[in-house]
Design a protein around this motif. Structure first.
Motif, short mmCIF file in Angstrom:
data_model
loop_
_atom_site.label_atom_id
_atom_site.label_comp_id
_atom_site.label_asym_id
_atom_site.label_seq_id
_atom_site.Cartn_x
_atom_site.Cartn_y
_atom_site.Cartn_z
N ASP A 204 -10.70 -0.51 5.13
CA ASP A 204 -11.43 0.01 3.96
C ASP A 204 -11.48 1.53 3.97
O ASP A 204 -12.51 2.13 3.68
N ASP A 205 -10.34 2.15 4.31
CA ASP A 205 -10.32 3.61 4.30
C ASP A 205 -9.88 4.12 2.92
O ASP A 205 -9.68 3.34 1.98
N GLU A 206 -9.72 5.42 2.82
CA GLU A 206 -9.39 6.01 1.53
C GLU A 206 -8.05 5.51 0.99
O GLU A 206 -7.92 5.23 -0.21
N ARG A 207 -7.07 5.36 1.88
CA ARG A 207 -5.76 4.87 1.44
C ARG A 207 -5.88 3.45 0.89
O ARG A 207 -5.30 3.13 -0.15
N ALA A 208 -6.63 2.61 1.57
CA ALA A 208 -6.82 1.23 1.10
C ALA A 208 -7.50 1.22 -0.26
O ALA A 208 -7.15 0.41 -1.14
N ARG A 209 -8.47 2.09 -0.45
CA ARG A 209 -9.17 2.13 -1.73
C ARG A 209 -8.26 2.61 -2.85
O ARG A 209 -8.34 2.13 -3.99
N GLU A 210 -7.38 3.57 -2.55
CA GLU A 210 -6.42 4.04 -3.57
C GLU A 210 -5.46 2.92 -3.97
O GLU A 210 -5.17 2.74 -5.16
N LEU A 211 -4.97 2.18 -2.99
CA LEU A 211 -4.07 1.07 -3.30
C LEU A 211 -4.79 0.00 -4.11
O LEU A 211 -4.22 -0.58 -5.05
N ARG A 212 -6.04 -0.26 -3.74
CA ARG A 212 -6.81 -1.29 -4.45
C ARG A 212 -7.02 -0.88 -5.91
O ARG A 212 -6.95 -1.73 -6.81
N ALA A 213 -7.27 0.38 -6.15
CA ALA A 213 -7.49 0.86 -7.52
C ALA A 213 -6.23 0.65 -8.37
O ALA A 213 -6.32 0.22 -9.53
N ALA A 214 -5.07 0.96 -7.81
CA ALA A 214 -3.82 0.78 -8.56
C ALA A 214 -3.53 -0.69 -8.78
O ALA A 214 -3.03 -1.09 -9.85
N PHE A 215 -3.84 -1.52 -7.79
CA PHE A 215 -3.62 -2.96 -7.90
C PHE A 215 -4.52 -3.53 -9.00
O PHE A 215 -4.09 -4.37 -9.81
N ARG A 216 -5.78 -3.08 -9.04
CA ARG A 216 -6.70 -3.54 -10.07
C ARG A 216 -6.22 -3.13 -11.45
O ARG A 216 -6.31 -3.90 -12.41
N ALA A 217 -5.71 -1.91 -11.56
CA ALA A 217 -5.24 -1.44 -12.86
C ALA A 217 -4.08 -2.28 -13.37
O ALA A 217 -3.95 -2.52 -14.58
N ARG A 218 -3.26 -2.78 -12.47
CA ARG A 218 -2.10 -3.57 -12.88
C ARG A 218 -2.46 -5.03 -13.15
O ARG A 218 -1.96 -5.62 -14.12
N PHE A 219 -3.31 -5.61 -12.31
CA PHE A 219 -3.51 -7.05 -12.38
C PHE A 219 -4.88 -7.49 -12.90
O PHE A 219 -5.09 -8.68 -13.10
N CYS A 220 -5.79 -6.57 -13.11
CA CYS A 220 -7.12 -6.92 -13.64
C CYS A 220 -7.32 -6.31 -15.02
O CYS A 220 -8.44 -5.95 -15.39
N MET A 221 -6.26 -6.20 -15.77
CA MET A 221 -6.30 -5.44 -17.01
C MET A 221 -7.15 -6.09 -18.10
O MET A 221 -7.67 -5.40 -18.99
N TRP A 222 -7.31 -7.42 -18.09
CA TRP A 222 -8.04 -8.08 -19.17
C TRP A 222 -9.33 -8.77 -18.70
O TRP A 222 -10.14 -9.17 -19.52
N LEU B 267 4.56 -6.09 0.09
CA LEU B 267 4.43 -5.23 1.27
C LEU B 267 5.06 -3.85 1.09
O LEU B 267 5.21 -3.10 2.06
N SER B 268 5.42 -3.50 -0.13
CA SER B 268 6.11 -2.22 -0.34
C SER B 268 5.24 -1.03 -0.02
O SER B 268 5.73 0.05 0.29
N GLY B 269 3.92 -1.20 -0.10
CA GLY B 269 3.02 -0.07 0.09
C GLY B 269 2.93 0.83 -1.12
O GLY B 269 2.24 1.86 -1.09
N LYS B 270 3.58 0.45 -2.22
CA LYS B 270 3.55 1.26 -3.43
C LYS B 270 2.31 0.92 -4.25
O LYS B 270 1.89 -0.23 -4.31
N PRO B 271 1.72 1.92 -4.90
CA PRO B 271 0.58 1.65 -5.76
C PRO B 271 0.94 0.62 -6.84
O PRO B 271 1.95 0.76 -7.52
N GLY B 272 0.12 -0.39 -6.97
CA GLY B 272 0.37 -1.46 -7.93
C GLY B 272 0.96 -2.69 -7.30
O GLY B 272 0.79 -3.80 -7.81
N ASP B 273 1.65 -2.54 -6.16
CA ASP B 273 2.25 -3.68 -5.47
C ASP B 273 1.35 -4.20 -4.36
O ASP B 273 1.26 -5.42 -4.16
N THR B 274 0.74 -3.32 -3.62
CA THR B 274 0.00 -3.66 -2.40
C THR B 274 -1.49 -3.43 -2.61
O THR B 274 -1.89 -2.33 -2.98
N PRO B 275 -2.33 -4.45 -2.36
CA PRO B 275 -3.75 -4.31 -2.69
C PRO B 275 -4.60 -3.59 -1.65
O PRO B 275 -5.78 -3.36 -1.88
N GLY B 276 -4.05 -3.26 -0.50
CA GLY B 276 -4.84 -2.61 0.54
C GLY B 276 -4.09 -2.57 1.86
O GLY B 276 -2.86 -2.48 1.89
#
Length: 775
Positions: free
Chosen positions: A692-710, A664-673
């Motif tokens: 599904d606004d722009e902020r949610a999409r930005e968080l989702r992108a960072a979350f994917r980069a951290r946890f969907c790497m392979w 729940l930190s709201g930091k990119p990579g921690d919070t998926p949306g």
């Protein structure tokens, strides 16, 4: 603000040699960077670590200029890594910290204060604690000695009691000019700490003590080089030979030779008596080498001190291995080993209660037989099923057999070979199979034979604490035996990981000897293989009307609750979302059917998908996901669709189960949306578009980069190549995130299929039949 010290030479240079510690390295670095005294630099030396420790170092160096990374192009050992660190250091004092240990809070501040008060001595000796993998913490034996020294400044060669301290370099700070000007360098091989400790102590003119426990010394269950037997432990003789050559050049230290002789022989006896260091077949040679060192360096008139076993010293001096065994040093170790063997044999006999099973265990292994199981012998699913299907394609010589509970046999797909748990054929395949694949553990009754290979696929990315970390959370453990848990994990040869976070967690919380396959999760391959028609077909089978927004609600289990307790008023949520939305509800598989859910489904308020056999299909069908702390969020993130975190009991969950990062930190990579902590917030998130606004999409992108790497659609292929075909570096390498093609969202799928229909309609002549659509 703490002082930074970046404008001039730092007070401390902390040298951290790094090799195969990805599960511990973050804790080590965090313990340094979170110190309240900030005037230091970290020289982290990557000794060509085969894991992803180098990537972790690069990450920390990128965000904190105090972290300086150096990489060896070939593995050179811990001594060489420390020498490299010293060469790059610029601080007033050198600290050497092993990369699986940590500094305690306030340690650097306490050191700096004592050094300042003592007018910068050559050495600072400080205290430590030992932390065991079962979370026990014990003080050091030097605690009283350090406390009694107070603020006294002394010459170590004149205070021999301090040579009784644990002879390691990480429980002391060295003035860098003293260290460099005297030409101190670490030697190759094990036991280099003792040589460095003794020579620096004998050279230093001024030393002080600090009775603050500055280092938390981690006692690892697995992976400690000092606990791995082999010829490398013979290096101890070379290290002590160097020490006595040093003494030969210092006639003024002749009175101290008996002390170091006694320390040397005691160290030989300690090392040679341990199965974890010297193999039984190597002990006669180890004894001969120790006896030769005894005769070569025995001081005139030496008498063994009262606190040691004089018979052991005398037997070593005589040089007779037979006599040495007679005084029960080596024989006692062998007896202990035999006792452990008999205990293991009794345990195996007790486990293998079936006479038929014992008979089958004597038969040769079938090199082509592989056993599969998922979720405690439920319906074939998850990662094991994806590996099974890919193995049929890439390793057709293997015969796969599933283990299934008797009450679930009817759910096994037609044509899939299976055995009923505890049936006669079950015991036969468990005894003779070469490969075992599971996303949990096989039963304790299963005996692992030499030559058998266990592949642990797991079934999620760990937000919650797992393995030995659960000991700190009684609500999660619920009487679980950590000893038995680790015995089961000891059977793993290969462990599948979905991302770097998971690899680090598994290595630390399951301290066993498995190899990590950093491949992605095979069950997620379908997300990259499914087409538009597949998505629409799944929705049709589930009864989702065209045009409706399907939201999958999949909460996890609560360890602090008994039975299924809904976190949401589902009837209210469906009513407030309105007719354009449909809620797909999936309870955790630990729970049985819920009558209330069935009633709501019969009234058309939602669709209960709790018993749907494929969670991957549910993800493909859903336009968005609402979850709390379930690992489904990490898998769903691959689809790049909205994720809403509903966390109304976060504080309670953290206290009862523990978490690996702040969701729940709201930091990119921690919070998926988007985040909601109440039903009203959840409803507002949908009404306002925040889900599904722009902020949610930005968080989702960072979350994917951290946890969907392979995850890229080829995870199962990589796992099969490594586990069944023996390819050490299984291809293909994961595609970059931007180059992956993921299944279309339901809206995109509908537009794609509609476009295909229109295109075919425009091309077709009146005589032509309709074209069948395929994905």
């Amino acid at each position: 603000m703490p002082e930074t010290g970046l404008s001039s030479a730092p007070r401390f240079s902390i040298v951290v040699p790094v090799y195969n510690v990805q599960g511990y390295l973050r804790a080590c670095l965090n313990s340094l960077l979170e110190q309240d005294f900030a005037d230091f630099e970290v020289i982290a030396v990557d000794d060509r670590s085969p894991d992803r420790s180098g990537e972790i170092l690069a990450e920390y160096a990128a965000r904190d200029p105090r972290v300086i990374t150096v990489r060896h192009e070939e593995n050179r050992g811990i001594g060489a890594a420390r020498n490299t660190g010293v060469a790059r250091a610029s601080g007033d004092y050198l600290l050497f910290l092993d990369s699986d240990d940590t500094l305690t809070p306030g340690a650097l501040r306490a050191m700096a204060d004592r050094l300042a008060d003592s007018d910068d001595p050559d050495l600072l000796l400080f205290d430590h604690v030992r932390s065991y993998w079962w979370h026990a913490v014990k003080p050091s034996a030097a605690r009283e000695l350090l406390a009694e020294a107070g603020a006294e400044v002394f010459r170590p060669a004149e205070r021999t009691e301090f040579f009784q301290m644990f002879a390691v370099v990480w429980n002391r700070a060295f003035r860098r000019r003293f260290f460099v000007d005297n030409g101190f360098r670490y030697t190759d091989g094990l036991y280099e700490d003792a040589l460095m400790v003794y020579t620096t102590m004998l050279t230093a003119e001024r030393a002080v003590c600090l009775d603050h426990a500055c280092v938390d010394y981690r006692q690892r269950r697995h992976g400690n080089s000092m606990k791995t037997p082999g010829r490398k432990h013979f290096t101890i003789f070379e290290q002590y030979q160097r020490l006595f050559e040093f003494l030969d050049g210092r006639p003024d230290l002749t009175p101290l030779r008996p002390l170091f002789f006694e320390r040397m022989i005691s160290h030989f006896l300690f090392t040679g008596a341990r199965e974890s260091r010297v193999l039984v077949q190597d002990r006669p040679e180890f004894f001969r080498r120790a006896a030769a060192m005894y005769r070569r360096h025995k001081p005139a008139g030496f008498t063994p001190p009262a606190e040691v076993d004089a018979l052991q010293f005398q037997a070593l001096e005589r040089g007779s291995y037979r006599v040495f065994q007679a005084v029960n040093l080596m024989s006692r170790t062998r007896k202990n080993g035999q006792q452990r063997l008999r205990k293991a044999q009794r345990a195996m006999s007790k486990r293998a209660t079936s006479g038929f099973y014992r008979m089958q265990l004597k038969r040769p292994l079938d090199p082509h037989l592989a056993v599969f199981s998922a979720y405690w012998n439920r319906t074939p699913s998850c990662n094991p099923l994806a590996v099974y299907e890919k193995a049929k394609e890439l390793a057709p010589h293997l015969k796969g057999v599933w283990v299934v509970r008797e009450d679930l046999v009817d759910t096994v797909p037609d044509g899939m070979d299976h055995v009923v748990l505890n049936s006669q054929r079950y015991w036969e395949v468990m005894a003779r199979a070469t490969y075992f694949v599971n996303n949990v553990n096989f039963a304790d009754t299963v005996v692992k034979r030499p030559g058998q290979i266990h592949l642990q696929t797991h079934h999620g990315t760990p937000l919650k604490r797992m393995g030995i970390d659960q000991q700190q959370y009684p609500a999660a453990v619920k009487g679980m035996s950590m000893r038995k848990l680790l015995e089961r994990a000891d059977r793993w040869d290969l462990s599948v990981s979905a991302n770097q976070h998971t690899s680090e967690q598994w290595e630390r919380v399951y301290p066993c000897g498995f190899e990590s396959i950093d491949a992605g999760y095979p069950r997620n391959d379908v997300f990259f293989r499914a087409g538009a028609q597949d998505v629409l077909d799944i929705r049709a089978r589930l009864g989702i009307a065209p045009g409706r927004t399907a939201v999958l609600y999949a909460p996890t289990v609560r360890d602090y609750q008994v039975g299924y307790v809904p976190q949401l008023d589902l009837e209210k949520i469906t009513r407030e979302l309105g007719p354009d939305f449909v809620l797909l509800v999936r309870t955790h598989y630990f729970y049985g059917q819920d009558p209330h859910l069935q009633d709501l489904q019969e009234r058309g308020a939602l669709i209960d998908v709790s018993r749907h056999p494929s969670v991957e299909e549910l993800c493909l069908a859903a336009d968005a996901l609402i979850t709390d702390y379930s690992s489904i969020m990490f898998d769903y993130a691959n689809l790049d669709r909205p994720i809403i975190t509903y966390a109304d009991d976060w504080e309670t969950y953290v206290r009862s189960r523990g978490v690996t990062f702040d969701l729940l930190s709201g930091k990119p990579g921690d919070t998926p949306g988007a985040i909601a902590t109440s039903e009203d917030e959840l409803i507002e998130a949908f009404r306002s578009g925040r889900w599904d606004d722009e902020r949610a999409r930005e968080l989702r992108a960072a979350f994917r980069a951290r946890f969907c790497m392979w995850d890229d659609g080829h995870a199962a292929e990589r796992v099969v190549n490594r586990a069944f075909l023996g390819i050490q570096d299984p291809a293909p390498a994961p595609l970059p995130l931007a180059e992956r093609t993921v299944a279309p969202s339901p809206r995109e799928a509908a537009r794609t299929v509609a476009g295909v229909v229109l295109a075919h309609a425009g091309d077709a002549s009146p005589d032509q039949p309709d074209v069948e659509l395929t994905s």
